[in-house]
Design a protein around this motif. Structure first.
Motif, PDB file in Angstrom:
ATOM      1  N   PRO A   1       0.815  -1.233   0.000  1.00  0.00           N
ATOM      2  CA  PRO A   1       0.000   0.000   0.000  1.00  0.00           C
ATOM      3  C   PRO A   1       0.839   1.269   0.000  1.00  0.00           C
ATOM      4  O   PRO A   1       0.482   2.256  -0.653  1.00  0.00           O
ATOM      5  N   LEU A   2       1.952   1.236   0.722  1.00  0.00           N
ATOM      6  CA  LEU A   2       2.811   2.415   0.764  1.00  0.00           C
ATOM      7  C   LEU A   2       3.481   2.651  -0.587  1.00  0.00           C
ATOM      8  O   LEU A   2       3.622   3.801  -1.041  1.00  0.00           O
ATOM      9  N   LEU A   3       3.879   1.583  -1.243  1.00  0.00           N
ATOM     10  CA  LEU A   3       4.478   1.706  -2.569  1.00  0.00           C
ATOM     11  C   LEU A   3       3.474   2.257  -3.581  1.00  0.00           C
ATOM     12  O   LEU A   3       3.814   3.098  -4.420  1.00  0.00           O
ATOM     13  N   LEU A   4       2.243   1.775  -3.508  1.00  0.00           N
ATOM     14  CA  LEU A   4       1.224   2.258  -4.435  1.00  0.00           C
ATOM     15  C   LEU A   4       0.970   3.751  -4.246  1.00  0.00           C
ATOM     16  O   LEU A   4       0.841   4.502  -5.218  1.00  0.00           O
ATOM     17  N   GLU A   5       0.904   4.181  -3.002  1.00  0.00           N
ATOM     18  CA  GLU A   5       0.670   5.598  -2.738  1.00  0.00           C
ATOM     19  C   GLU A   5       1.818   6.459  -3.250  1.00  0.00           C
ATOM     20  O   GLU A   5       1.598   7.492  -3.906  1.00  0.00           O
ATOM     21  N   THR A   6       3.042   6.029  -2.989  1.00  0.00           N
ATOM     22  CA  THR A   6       4.196   6.823  -3.407  1.00  0.00           C
ATOM     23  C   THR A   6       4.363   6.827  -4.917  1.00  0.00           C
ATOM     24  O   THR A   6       4.644   7.866  -5.525  1.00  0.00           O
ATOM     25  N   SER A   7       4.187   5.662  -5.543  1.00  0.00           N
ATOM     26  CA  SER A   7       4.309   5.613  -7.003  1.00  0.00           C
ATOM     27  C   SER A   7       3.232   6.459  -7.664  1.00  0.00           C
ATOM     28  O   SER A   7       3.483   7.108  -8.690  1.00  0.00           O
TER      29      SER A   7
ATOM     30  N   ALA B   1       7.003  11.782   3.079  1.00  0.00           N
ATOM     31  CA  ALA B   1       7.908  10.788   3.665  1.00  0.00           C
ATOM     32  C   ALA B   1       7.455  10.302   5.036  1.00  0.00           C
ATOM     33  O   ALA B   1       8.048   9.358   5.573  1.00  0.00           O
ATOM     34  N   ARG B   2       6.442  10.903   5.618  1.00  0.00           N
ATOM     35  CA  ARG B   2       6.035  10.516   6.974  1.00  0.00           C
ATOM     36  C   ARG B   2       5.565   9.066   7.079  1.00  0.00           C
ATOM     37  O   ARG B   2       5.951   8.362   8.023  1.00  0.00           O
ATOM     38  N   PRO B   3       4.761   8.563   6.124  1.00  0.00           N
ATOM     39  CA  PRO B   3       4.400   7.132   6.242  1.00  0.00           C
ATOM     40  C   PRO B   3       5.609   6.209   6.165  1.00  0.00           C
ATOM     41  O   PRO B   3       5.643   5.172   6.849  1.00  0.00           O
ATOM     42  N   TRP B   4       6.613   6.574   5.378  1.00  0.00           N
ATOM     43  CA  TRP B   4       7.815   5.759   5.275  1.00  0.00           C
ATOM     44  C   TRP B   4       8.587   5.756   6.593  1.00  0.00           C
ATOM     45  O   TRP B   4       9.049   4.709   7.062  1.00  0.00           O
TER      46      TRP B   4
END
Length: 403
Positions: A101-107, A131-134
């Motif tokens: 999910p984090l990758l999808l949001e960032t991409s 960058a906060r979720p990361w």
């Protein structure tokens, strides 16, 4: 008319050759220049664990080869451990540090930012990533991540162990890049689980991609204009071919049947060309991608750029081939249908002409039967015989002034 027909033949030859490639270009534009299509492509194929872990591995190894005097001890220790990770360990590390999910949001943020820049007037892209979720995710998984990386380091020699004892475990200053024995190992692991989140908290909450690009603003503007022109020609190229196709029909056709033949045969041949292109993309995409990369001097290397580019081209070829296969079926159906209709109409016209000729022949024959027989010309020119009534009557009349 002969010159127009010759020009029409040349136009149709060009249409047959160009239409499959322009339709393929249209399909490429629908993938490459569509944010939603790119997101689906990334989500379906590029965010699988194996590919992403391979890219992360190559990025880490590239960072290790670069000497950075400002690199902090935690980064040095982490990169040294990552250099020794095996493929399955990279998959585990990636799953902990970068959940899907984090990758999808960032991409999605990166893709939207790029296409926004492509359509606006800004000289350089400004892609902002939260960058906060990361930071939150890595801090929550700091202990298992640090343990995985630390276990990948080689065992410390006696001299390196003495350096550990002399170093500062809390700040990890002046520590050798190796795995110490117990009890130092457990102490280092506990400190690492605290130091790593602390280091992350010092980082910015936003990452701005594109602002520090090496290219000048003029070069970026030129690249943007080039991408826009490419997008236009890929999207509109097939329309130009269709216009030529209609001109060729107008130049070559002299009847409805002729128009159907001039329209159907080029479409049928173009459909066959699209079918061949689609099959090549389906079954020989890897070989084509390898050839393209070789020409681009990227080769078959394992750099992050080569890995991503190869994966992009392989999957993109399939995204282009699927609609091309449907377009081939449509062209073959339309072209073949036009040819069949033309043949049927030609047969109908031929039958009509045959029946009309037969009817005209029958009419002439019936008309001849109703007319009286015609006497031969010799009968009209025979002189009257001496014993005819007219001659005898002339002899019996009196002669003289009053006779």
């Amino acid at each position: 008319s002969g010159l127009l027909k010759f020009i029409a033949i040349l136009i149709m030859i060009f249409v047959v050759l160009a239409l499959p490639f322009t339709l393929m270009g249209r399909n490429i534009a629908r993938v490459v220049f569509s944010p939603e299509a790119v997101k689906r492509l990334v989500e379906d194929h590029f965010l699988n664990v194996d590919t992403a872990a391979l890219v992360a591995e190559q990025l880490a190894k590239s960072a290790i080869r670069v000497e950075d005097p400002e690199r902090n001890p935690v980064e040095s220790l982490m990169l040294a451990g990552m250099a020794n990770l095996k493929a399955e360990q990279w998959v585990s590390l990636f799953q902990m540090m970068a959940p899907r999910p984090l990758l999808l949001e960032t991409s999605g943020q990166i893709i939207d930012g790029f296409y926004t820049w492509l359509d606006n007037d800004a000289a350089s892209p400004d892609i902002v990533i939260d960058a906060r979720p990361w930071k939150t995710n890595i801090s929550a998984n700091a202990l298992p991540v640090f343990e995985l990386v630390l276990n990948a380091l080689p065992q410390c020699t006696p001299d390196q162990f003495n350096q550990f004892l002399a170093g500062d475990l809390e700040t990890m200053q002046d520590l050798p890049l190796c795995k110490p024995p117990e009890p130092v190992y457990s102490t280092l692991l506990a400190y690492g689980a605290v130091v790593l989140p602390a280091q992350l908290q010092q980082a910015s909450d936003e990452m701005h991609l594109g602002q520090g690009a090496d290219a000048s603003q003029e070069e970026l503007l030129q690249m943007k204009q080039s991408l826009r022109r490419t997008r236009f020609f890929l999207r509109a190229g097939w329309m130009f071919v269709i216009v030529l196709y209609l001109v060729g029909i107008a130049f070559g056709a002299r009847s409805i049947v002729g128009a159907l033949n001039w329209a159907g045969i080029p479409l049928l041949l173009s459909g066959v060309g699209c079918l061949l292109l689609a099959l090549v993309l389906f079954f020989f995409s890897e070989a084509l991608v390898a050839a393209v990369l070789q020409v681009m001097t990227v080769g078959t290397g394992t750099t992050p750029a080569a890995v991503l580019l190869k994966a992009s081209l392989n999957e993109g070829a399939l995204y282009v081939a699927r609609p091309l296969l449907l377009q081939a079926a449509l062209l073959i159906l339309l072209g073949g249908g036009a040819v069949v209709v033309g043949v049927v109409l030609a047969q109908i016209q031929k039958q009509k002409m045959t029946r009309l000729a037969a009817m005209q022949s029958q009419q002439w024959q019936s008309l001849g039967a109703t007319l009286p027989p015609v006497q031969p010309p010799s009968a009209w020119q025979q002189p009257a015989s001496p014993s005819s009534p007219e001659e005898q009557d002339d002899k019996s009349r009196p002669s003289g002034m009053f006779g």
